[in-house]
Design a protein around this motif. Sequence first.
Motif, PDB file in Angstrom:
ATOM      1  N   CYS A 105       0.821  -1.204   0.000  1.00 28.25           N
ATOM      2  CA  CYS A 105       0.000   0.000   0.000  1.00 28.25           C
ATOM      3  C   CYS A 105       0.857   1.256   0.000  1.00 28.25           C
ATOM      4  O   CYS A 105       0.533   2.248  -0.670  1.00 28.25           O
ATOM      5  CB  CYS A 105      -0.939   0.013   1.205  1.00 28.25           C
ATOM      6  N   ASP A 106       1.956   1.228   0.754  1.00 29.55           N
ATOM      7  CA  ASP A 106       2.837   2.387   0.774  1.00 29.55           C
ATOM      8  C   ASP A 106       3.418   2.653  -0.601  1.00 29.55           C
ATOM      9  O   ASP A 106       3.485   3.799  -1.055  1.00 29.55           O
ATOM     10  CB  ASP A 106       3.963   2.177   1.783  1.00 29.55           C
ATOM     11  N   ARG A 107       3.830   1.600  -1.288  1.00 26.58           N
ATOM     12  CA  ARG A 107       4.501   1.776  -2.570  1.00 26.58           C
ATOM     13  C   ARG A 107       3.537   2.171  -3.692  1.00 26.58           C
ATOM     14  O   ARG A 107       3.836   3.073  -4.468  1.00 26.58           O
ATOM     15  CB  ARG A 107       5.234   0.482  -2.940  1.00 26.58           C
ATOM     16  N   VAL A 108       2.400   1.488  -3.780  1.00 25.03           N
ATOM     17  CA  VAL A 108       1.525   1.750  -4.931  1.00 25.03           C
ATOM     18  C   VAL A 108       0.569   2.908  -4.698  1.00 25.03           C
ATOM     19  O   VAL A 108      -0.017   3.425  -5.655  1.00 25.03           O
ATOM     20  CB  VAL A 108       0.717   0.492  -5.332  1.00 25.03           C
ATOM     21  N   ALA A 109       0.399   3.335  -3.450  1.00 23.66           N
ATOM     22  CA  ALA A 109      -0.573   4.394  -3.167  1.00 23.66           C
ATOM     23  C   ALA A 109       0.036   5.556  -2.395  1.00 23.66           C
ATOM     24  O   ALA A 109      -0.033   6.705  -2.840  1.00 23.66           O
ATOM     25  CB  ALA A 109      -1.770   3.823  -2.396  1.00 23.66           C
ATOM     26  N   SER A 110       0.632   5.303  -1.258  1.00 26.82           N
ATOM     27  CA  SER A 110       1.151   6.411  -0.455  1.00 26.82           C
ATOM     28  C   SER A 110       2.344   7.093  -1.125  1.00 26.82           C
ATOM     29  O   SER A 110       2.531   8.304  -0.971  1.00 26.82           O
ATOM     30  CB  SER A 110       1.527   5.932   0.949  1.00 26.82           C
ATOM     31  N   ARG A 163      -3.252   4.689   2.070  1.00 23.26           N
ATOM     32  CA  ARG A 163      -3.713   3.410   2.596  1.00 23.26           C
ATOM     33  C   ARG A 163      -5.234   3.320   2.596  1.00 23.26           C
ATOM     34  O   ARG A 163      -5.806   2.266   2.281  1.00 23.26           O
ATOM     35  CB  ARG A 163      -3.138   3.191   4.001  1.00 23.26           C
ATOM     36  N   ALA A 164      -5.919   4.399   2.925  1.00 20.17           N
ATOM     37  CA  ALA A 164      -7.388   4.391   2.896  1.00 20.17           C
ATOM     38  C   ALA A 164      -7.896   4.061   1.501  1.00 20.17           C
ATOM     39  O   ALA A 164      -8.783   3.205   1.327  1.00 20.17           O
ATOM     40  CB  ALA A 164      -7.934   5.742   3.356  1.00 20.17           C
ATOM     41  N   LEU A 165      -7.339   4.727   0.503  1.00 24.83           N
ATOM     42  CA  LEU A 165      -7.799   4.508  -0.859  1.00 24.83           C
ATOM     43  C   LEU A 165      -7.440   3.113  -1.363  1.00 24.83           C
ATOM     44  O   LEU A 165      -8.252   2.460  -2.026  1.00 24.83           O
ATOM     45  CB  LEU A 165      -7.210   5.574  -1.795  1.00 24.83           C
ATOM     46  N   GLN A 166      -6.230   2.645  -1.043  1.00 19.22           N
ATOM     47  CA  GLN A 166      -5.825   1.338  -1.547  1.00 19.22           C
ATOM     48  C   GLN A 166      -6.617   0.212  -0.885  1.00 19.22           C
ATOM     49  O   GLN A 166      -7.011  -0.749  -1.556  1.00 19.22           O
ATOM     50  CB  GLN A 166      -4.329   1.123  -1.336  1.00 19.22           C
ATOM     51  N   LEU A 167      -6.874   0.311   0.408  1.00 20.24           N
ATOM     52  CA  LEU A 167      -7.693  -0.712   1.057  1.00 20.24           C
ATOM     53  C   LEU A 167      -9.118  -0.696   0.513  1.00 20.24           C
ATOM     54  O   LEU A 167      -9.753  -1.753   0.366  1.00 20.24           O
ATOM     55  CB  LEU A 167      -7.690  -0.506   2.572  1.00 20.24           C
ATOM     56  N   THR A 168      -9.624   0.484   0.184  1.00 19.64           N
ATOM     57  CA  THR A 168     -10.934   0.568  -0.451  1.00 19.64           C
ATOM     58  C   THR A 168     -10.916  -0.136  -1.808  1.00 19.64           C
ATOM     59  O   THR A 168     -11.837  -0.893  -2.146  1.00 19.64           O
ATOM     60  CB  THR A 168     -11.350   2.043  -0.620  1.00 19.64           C
ATOM     61  N   ASN A 169      -9.871   0.112  -2.588  1.00 21.53           N
ATOM     62  CA  ASN A 169      -9.738  -0.568  -3.881  1.00 21.53           C
ATOM     63  C   ASN A 169      -9.715  -2.083  -3.709  1.00 21.53           C
ATOM     64  O   ASN A 169     -10.336  -2.822  -4.492  1.00 21.53           O
ATOM     65  CB  ASN A 169      -8.447  -0.134  -4.581  1.00 21.53           C
ATOM     66  N   ILE A 170      -8.981  -2.560  -2.719  1.00 22.80           N
ATOM     67  CA  ILE A 170      -8.878  -4.002  -2.486  1.00 22.80           C
ATOM     68  C   ILE A 170     -10.241  -4.601  -2.192  1.00 22.80           C
ATOM     69  O   ILE A 170     -10.610  -5.659  -2.729  1.00 22.80           O
ATOM     70  CB  ILE A 170      -7.874  -4.281  -1.347  1.00 22.80           C
ATOM     71  N   LEU A 171     -11.024  -3.926  -1.352  1.00 25.05           N
ATOM     72  CA  LEU A 171     -12.354  -4.437  -1.016  1.00 25.05           C
ATOM     73  C   LEU A 171     -13.296  -4.362  -2.218  1.00 25.05           C
ATOM     74  O   LEU A 171     -14.091  -5.270  -2.451  1.00 25.05           O
ATOM     75  CB  LEU A 171     -12.930  -3.643   0.153  1.00 25.05           C
ATOM     76  N   ARG A 172     -13.208  -3.287  -2.971  1.00 20.42           N
ATOM     77  CA  ARG A 172     -14.067  -3.138  -4.148  1.00 20.42           C
ATOM     78  C   ARG A 172     -13.760  -4.197  -5.205  1.00 20.42           C
ATOM     79  O   ARG A 172     -14.663  -4.678  -5.903  1.00 20.42           O
ATOM     80  CB  ARG A 172     -13.873  -1.738  -4.742  1.00 20.42           C
TER      81      ARG A 172
END
Length: 284
Positions: A131-136, A162-171
């Motif tokens: 998450c840090d690498r691809v989003a933060s 991290r908020a956005l990437q975890l949202t993407n993962i769930l979606r």
Amino acid sequence: MSAGAMTDPSPQPTPEANLPAAGSSFYTAMRLLPKSRREAMYAVYAFCRAVDDVADDGGPRDVRAAELERWRADIDALYAGRPPARVRDLVGPVAQYGLKREDFQAVIDGMAMDAAEDIVAPDEATLDLYCDRVASAVGRLSVRIFGMPEADGIKLAHHQGRALQLTNILRDIDEDAGRGRLYLPREKLAGIGLAHPTPDEAIRHPRIGEVCRAVAAEAQAHYDATWAIIARSPRKATKAARLMAAAYRLYLDAVLRRGWEMPRARVKPGKPALLWVALRHGIV
């Protein structure tokens, strides 16, 4: 980008391919920026889009790895004052906004994680690194362009990425499973009795909702931290970040309302809700 195009060490995307889709949350957020900042963000987006295409659709793994290495070399050359053609649009943003070489390289590192092997049930530490690498890391580039103060800008990038990437993962759990990937963390899957699941086994497990809700709670904590930083920051510098946080929160709300029973429809917030977010956060 086609797999065939990746055999060219310096593929040149069309101008249209460099831009985010009109109507997307990212496109709307970037349209709120002054021209110089907007163009800088589009240049960063084009870079991220190009390396993401390599990771996802760049052909055999050795070809993907070699192409990502070429991107690494191109970024190094950019900072050495010898930018190849495909990174020349980054010359101005790097100089004007102080963008860091290590953040571009971190994005490539994240794409390399996907290119090297299909990620399946990573441990919590590996997921956080991803998450840090691809989003933060993208966030760290972005907040400098937005004009955020340094310390809070880095914190905002940490939490919002991290908020956005975890949202993407769930979606995207079903779409990711179709590609042989599963980004839900190993420890949480073990908690419902899944020690070494395949992606398909995991997404069909009757208790998968427990894992997804726990990941959603972590995403919510990052959204809360994001909004706390935004609230104490200069409003003009956080306009795009506000819109992105609010729009992605709609996606998190939508997957939580839908639930996790099979079959799961792909969710998308309604246009009125997205329009309200754009109107509310598009005005300084």
